[in-house]
Design an enzyme around this catalytic site. Structure first.
Site, PDB file in Angstrom:
ATOM      1  N   CYS A 112      12.674  16.292  82.019  1.00  0.00           N
ATOM      2  CA  CYS A 112      13.539  15.503  81.472  1.00  0.00           C
ATOM      3  C   CYS A 112      14.039  15.948  79.977  1.00  0.00           C
ATOM      4  CB  CYS A 112      13.756  14.503  81.334  1.00  0.00           C
ATOM      5  SG  CYS A 112      13.237  13.123  82.781  1.00  0.00           S
ATOM      6  N   HIS A 249      20.390  11.753  77.338  1.00  0.00           N
ATOM      7  CA  HIS A 249      19.539  12.090  78.792  1.00  0.00           C
ATOM      8  C   HIS A 249      19.876  10.549  79.376  1.00  0.00           C
ATOM      9  CE1 HIS A 249      16.909  12.291  82.302  1.00  0.00           C
ATOM     10  NE2 HIS A 249      15.700  11.306  82.138  1.00  0.00           N
ATOM     11  N   ASN A 279      19.382   9.071  87.025  1.00  0.00           N
ATOM     12  CA  ASN A 279      18.212  10.066  86.499  1.00  0.00           C
ATOM     13  C   ASN A 279      18.762  11.073  86.348  1.00  0.00           C
ATOM     14  OD1 ASN A 279      16.991  11.040  84.754  1.00  0.00           O
ATOM     15  ND2 ASN A 279      15.435   9.682  84.562  1.00  0.00           N
TER      16      ASN A 279
END
Ligand SMILES: CC(C)(COP(=O)(O)OP(=O)(O)OC[C@H]1O[C@@H](n2cnc3c(N)ncnc32)[C@H](O)[C@@H]1OP(=O)(O)O)[C@@H](O)C(=O)NCCC(=O)NCCS
Length: 322
Positions: A112, A249, A279
């Site tokens: 990520c 994030h 996400n």
């Protein structure tokens, strides 16, 4: 570092998967998902549409805004954990789609944190004079590696892509990247690589899907995000008061809120889109950046700070003047 962000773009697939939809798939409730994660819905790419397809549209939008044509692109970097295939790289497939003949192209593997890692890699290559421009893309179709029978993970993820164009100029102010390989097994896709190649057994056991220790990742994330932003601001000679917009994030609203509280940055200066997108791994930050720019929340001259964390374990912050 003499590198600026000259354009940004993003793309989300049309199909919406809502919390009530998930109630029909696993033993969960819309309230649980919203309360524990902040997510209401996420986007899912249709069959046959791969990460490179999402990435290509995001890149085209960023290029249009930067006013750069495919023939002039010199470097393409893609952060992803869901490449179209093990090889060739997704960046090469984007290069073909864009017809950016002649551009160097490669993927960055930092889970990520892939977009921020890719951004700083490409920025360094421009700053050193090797290249005059780059497209950096964060793109993921996490729906393809999600275990849709595991309520502990399947409610979290979505698909999307975001991209920026980098060119010489004043923009990127500083960064702080890091990793802790001791936490490698907290978040991973165990099978399909050289350690555990695909077999009937690995497929039966769903080992090609995301496995995660949610509590461990949660605690790590809050600490890593806060520390990394503090370190980055310190390196830039700035304080939290200089930050117009924090772009974290998007993994869990509670992680974002806890990290912002540690940093002393009020939530009206934090970009949040997790309610609509879930996400999206590498795509979360560039999509949130694009939405902030298009909505006028981040204006030219403003200071933005992006901060990511993810599998590896990895983390990364980049401060920039938009
Ligand atoms: C995954 C996460 C949302 C779980 O939230 P949590 O508050 O920690 O919840 P817990 O894991 O403690 O689980 C609490 C209970 O809810 C249950 N539960 C888990 N998922 C559920 C769901 N979708 N619906 C209903 N109940 C659920 C658990 O089984 C557990 O039940 P039990 O107490 O009977 O065992 C949270 O840990 C998280 O966001 N972690 C970080 C994940 C992340 O960032 N990943 C990506 C990094 S890039």
């Amino acid at each position: 570092m003499n590198v600026r962000l000259s354009g940004v773009g993003s793309y989300l697939p049309e199909r919406v998967l809502s919390n009530p939809d998930l109630e029909k798939m696993v033993d969960t409730t819309s309230e649980w998902i919203l309360e524990r994660t902040g997510i209401r819905e996420r986007r899912i790419a249709p069959d046959g549409v791969a990460t490179s397809d999402l990435a290509t549209i995001a890149a085209q939008r960023a290029m249009e805004r930067a006013g750069i044509s495919a023939g002039d692109v010199e470097l393409i970097v893609v952060g992803t954990v869901t490449p179209d295939m093990m090889f060739p790289s997704t960046a090469c497939l984007v290069q073909r789609n864009l017809q950016a003949t002649g551009a160097a192209a490669f993927d960055v593997g930092a889970a990520c944190s892939g977009f921020v890692y890719g951004l700083m890699t490409a920025a360094s290559m421009i700053s050193s004079g090797l290249y005059r421009n780059a497209i950096v893309i964060g793109a993921d179709t996490l729906s393809r590696i999600t275990d849709w029978t595991d309520r502990g993970t399947c409610v979290l993820f979505g698909d999307g892509a975001g991209a920026v164009v980098l060119e010489p100029g004043e923009g990127i102010l500083g960064s702080c990247l890091g990793a802790d390989g001791k936490g490698w097994d907290a978040l991973m896709q165990p099978a399909g690589g050289s350690l555990m190649p695909a077999t009937h057994e690995t497929v039966d056991k769903r080992l090609h899907t995301i496995k995660m220790n949610g509590n461990q990742v949660f605690k790590f994330a809050v600490r890593a995000m806060a520390n990394s932003v503090i370190e980055c601001l310190d390196r830039c000679g700035m304080t939290r008061d200089d930050v117009n917009l924090l772009i974290p994030h998007q993994a869990n609203t509670r992680i974002i809120e806890a990290a912002a509280a540690r940093l002393g940055i009020p939530l009206d200066r934090v970009a949040v889109n997790i309610d609509k997108c879930g996400n999206m791994s590498s795509a979360s930050i560039p999509v949130a950046l694009d939405q902030a720019v298009q909505s006028g929340r981040l204006k030219r001259g403003d200071v933005g700070v992006m901060v990511a964390f993810g599998g590896g374990l990895t983390w990364g912050t980049a401060a920039f003047r938009w």
